[in-house]
Design a protein around this motif. Structure first.
Motif, short mmCIF file in Angstrom:
data_model
loop_
_atom_site.label_atom_id
_atom_site.label_comp_id
_atom_site.label_asym_id
_atom_site.label_seq_id
_atom_site.Cartn_x
_atom_site.Cartn_y
_atom_site.Cartn_z
N LYS A 31 0.38 -2.31 -12.21
CA LYS A 31 -0.74 -3.05 -12.83
C LYS A 31 -0.19 -4.07 -13.82
O LYS A 31 -0.61 -5.23 -13.84
CB LYS A 31 -1.67 -2.04 -13.51
CG LYS A 31 -2.70 -2.58 -14.47
CD LYS A 31 -3.93 -3.02 -13.76
CE LYS A 31 -5.11 -3.27 -14.67
NZ LYS A 31 -4.84 -3.72 -16.02
N GLY A 32 0.78 -3.67 -14.62
CA GLY A 32 1.34 -4.58 -15.62
C GLY A 32 2.06 -5.75 -14.97
O GLY A 32 1.87 -6.90 -15.38
N TYR A 33 2.84 -5.47 -13.94
CA TYR A 33 3.62 -6.53 -13.28
C TYR A 33 2.68 -7.54 -12.60
O TYR A 33 2.79 -8.75 -12.81
CB TYR A 33 4.57 -5.91 -12.25
CG TYR A 33 5.47 -6.93 -11.58
CD1 TYR A 33 6.76 -7.17 -12.05
CD2 TYR A 33 5.01 -7.67 -10.49
CE1 TYR A 33 7.57 -8.12 -11.44
CE2 TYR A 33 5.83 -8.63 -9.88
CZ TYR A 33 7.10 -8.84 -10.36
OH TYR A 33 7.90 -9.78 -9.76
N PHE A 34 1.76 -7.02 -11.81
CA PHE A 34 0.94 -7.93 -10.99
C PHE A 34 -0.15 -8.62 -11.81
O PHE A 34 -0.52 -9.74 -11.50
CB PHE A 34 0.40 -7.20 -9.75
CG PHE A 34 1.48 -7.05 -8.70
CD1 PHE A 34 1.78 -8.09 -7.85
CD2 PHE A 34 2.24 -5.89 -8.62
CE1 PHE A 34 2.80 -7.98 -6.91
CE2 PHE A 34 3.26 -5.77 -7.69
CZ PHE A 34 3.54 -6.82 -6.83
N PHE A 93 6.86 1.27 -7.17
CA PHE A 93 6.95 0.07 -8.02
C PHE A 93 7.97 -0.96 -7.51
O PHE A 93 7.62 -2.10 -7.22
CB PHE A 93 7.27 0.46 -9.47
CG PHE A 93 7.45 -0.75 -10.36
CD1 PHE A 93 6.39 -1.60 -10.61
CD2 PHE A 93 8.69 -1.06 -10.90
CE1 PHE A 93 6.55 -2.76 -11.39
CE2 PHE A 93 8.86 -2.21 -11.68
CZ PHE A 93 7.78 -3.05 -11.94
N PHE A 94 9.24 -0.55 -7.38
CA PHE A 94 10.25 -1.57 -7.06
C PHE A 94 10.05 -2.18 -5.66
O PHE A 94 10.25 -3.39 -5.48
CB PHE A 94 11.67 -1.02 -7.21
CG PHE A 94 12.06 -0.87 -8.66
CD1 PHE A 94 12.23 -1.99 -9.46
CD2 PHE A 94 12.24 0.38 -9.23
CE1 PHE A 94 12.56 -1.87 -10.81
CE2 PHE A 94 12.58 0.52 -10.57
CZ PHE A 94 12.74 -0.61 -11.35
N ALA A 125 3.06 6.48 -14.25
CA ALA A 125 3.93 5.43 -14.81
C ALA A 125 4.17 4.33 -13.78
O ALA A 125 4.11 3.14 -14.09
CB ALA A 125 5.26 6.04 -15.25
N SER A 126 4.41 4.72 -12.52
CA SER A 126 4.68 3.72 -11.48
C SER A 126 3.46 2.84 -11.25
O SER A 126 3.57 1.63 -11.03
CB SER A 126 5.13 4.39 -10.17
OG SER A 126 4.05 5.09 -9.56
N ASN A 178 0.81 -1.22 0.00
CA ASN A 178 0.00 0.00 0.00
C ASN A 178 0.85 1.28 0.00
O ASN A 178 0.42 2.30 -0.52
CB ASN A 178 -0.92 -0.03 1.24
CG ASN A 178 -1.52 1.32 1.54
OD1 ASN A 178 -2.45 1.76 0.88
ND2 ASN A 178 -0.97 2.01 2.55
N ALA A 179 2.06 1.22 0.56
CA ALA A 179 2.88 2.45 0.68
C ALA A 179 3.05 3.10 -0.68
O ALA A 179 3.30 2.41 -1.68
CB ALA A 179 4.24 2.12 1.28
#
Ligand SMILES: NC(=O)c1ccc[n+]([C@@H]2O[C@H](COP(=O)([O-])OP(=O)(O)OC[C@H]3O[C@@H](n4cnc5c(N)ncnc54)[C@H](OP(=O)(O)O)[C@@H]3O)[C@@H](O)[C@H]2O)c1
Length: 264
Positions: free
Chosen positions: A160-163, A112-113, A154-155, A87-88
């Protein structure tokens, strides 16, 4: 009566304020045991005191400390983690051309990271236990652009793309991911937003002041977790803008520009 969250161990990042603090309180009322992470230890302790169940604080700066050691400390707190809520996050209030590169990197590190790093550390644990749940707090800005938030958007698109890809590709039995895309929620997020130089925006924006009550947003997230929903949108007018983006895109470009640029 045993509910979905009874006795589960939930690790919440960004639990010192806003949505994370509210999720902690609601989850505690549902019987979950908690691990609370954020930089501000005093604020984490204040949330801890409002929780009725076992609750440990694990202060960390996720810009640099989203490490295997941090995940190991979370796992050691109760010898298990059932749910991680990524959530952070910090947002942005600055034009792209003015935003310093180090500010863009900071947004990407925290938003993101850090979730990716913490998730990767927990996957072997979930595989071993044949279960686990990850919640990712993205944003409507993870579905479409909005002015003064280029790197924030972007982050959140990256999250969304990663998960979403992880939802499709993973092979861990009993493991679920819920991606949450909230519109504006009434929290102090705009006060903590970074400006072009990295200094705090320090203003309560109208969008947040009139946003969805944080308790309603957290309650909807808990419902999505119980139902193991893959993606949930929690929004008001942003939902209309998203519909326009998909169906009448010229209107989206005009309205988003007009609505978003008025604070620049
Ligand atoms: N409020 C909205 O309108 C809205 C809309 C869509 C999505 N969201 C998302 O919801 C999430 C929660 O935001 P919020 O609205 O509750 O904002 P908030 O009240 O400002 O809370 C942000 C949380 O993130 C933590 N955090 C920030 N930088 C950190 C760092 N370097 N290391 C560790 N923790 C850090 C903060 O803790 P410390 O300061 O103690 O480090 C705080 O607990 C964010 O991911 C945000 O993008 C919010």
């Amino acid at each position: 009566m045993m509910g979905y969250f009874s006795d589960k161990v939930v690790w919440i990042t960004g639990a010192s304020s806003g949505l994370g603090a509210e999720l902690a309180k609601q989850l505690s009322r549902e019987g979950a045991r908690l691990i609370l992470t954020g930089r501000n230890a005093a604020a984490l302790e204040a949330v801890q005191q409002q929780c009725q169940t076992a609750c440990k604080i694990l202060p960390a700066d996720l810009e640099k400390d989203a490490t295997p050691e941090l995940a190991a400390a979370a796992l050691a707190a109760f010898n298990q983690v059932d749910i991680l809520i990524n959530n952070a996050g910090i947002t942005q209030r600055a034009l792209a051309e003015d935003t310093l590169p180090e500010v863009e990197r900071r947004l990407m590190e925290i938003n993101f990271f850090a979730p990716v790093m913490l998730t990767r550390q927990l996957l072997p644990h979930f595989r071993e236990r044949k279960g686990g749940q990850i919640v990712v707090i993205s944003s409507m800005a993870g579905l479409m652009g909005f002015p003064l938030r280029t790197t924030y958007a972007a982050s959140k698109h990256a999250l969304k793309g990663y998960f979403e890809t992880l939802q499709v590709e993973h092979t861990i039995p009993g493991f679920d991911i819920t991606i949450v895309s909230p519109g504006r929620v009434n929290t102090p997020i705009s006060l903590n937003a970074v400006t072009a130089s990295g200094a705090a925006h320090n203003q309560m924006d109208e969008g947040q002041a009139n946003g969805i009550p944080v308790a309603d947003c957290a309650a909807r997230i808990l419902k999505a977790m119980r139902r193991k929903e893959k993606h949930v949108i929690i929004a008001r007018s942003e939902r209309v803008l998203w519909w326009l983006r998909k169906n009448i895109s010229p209107l989206y470009y005009t309205i988003a520009r007009k609505a978003g640029m008025k604070h620049s």
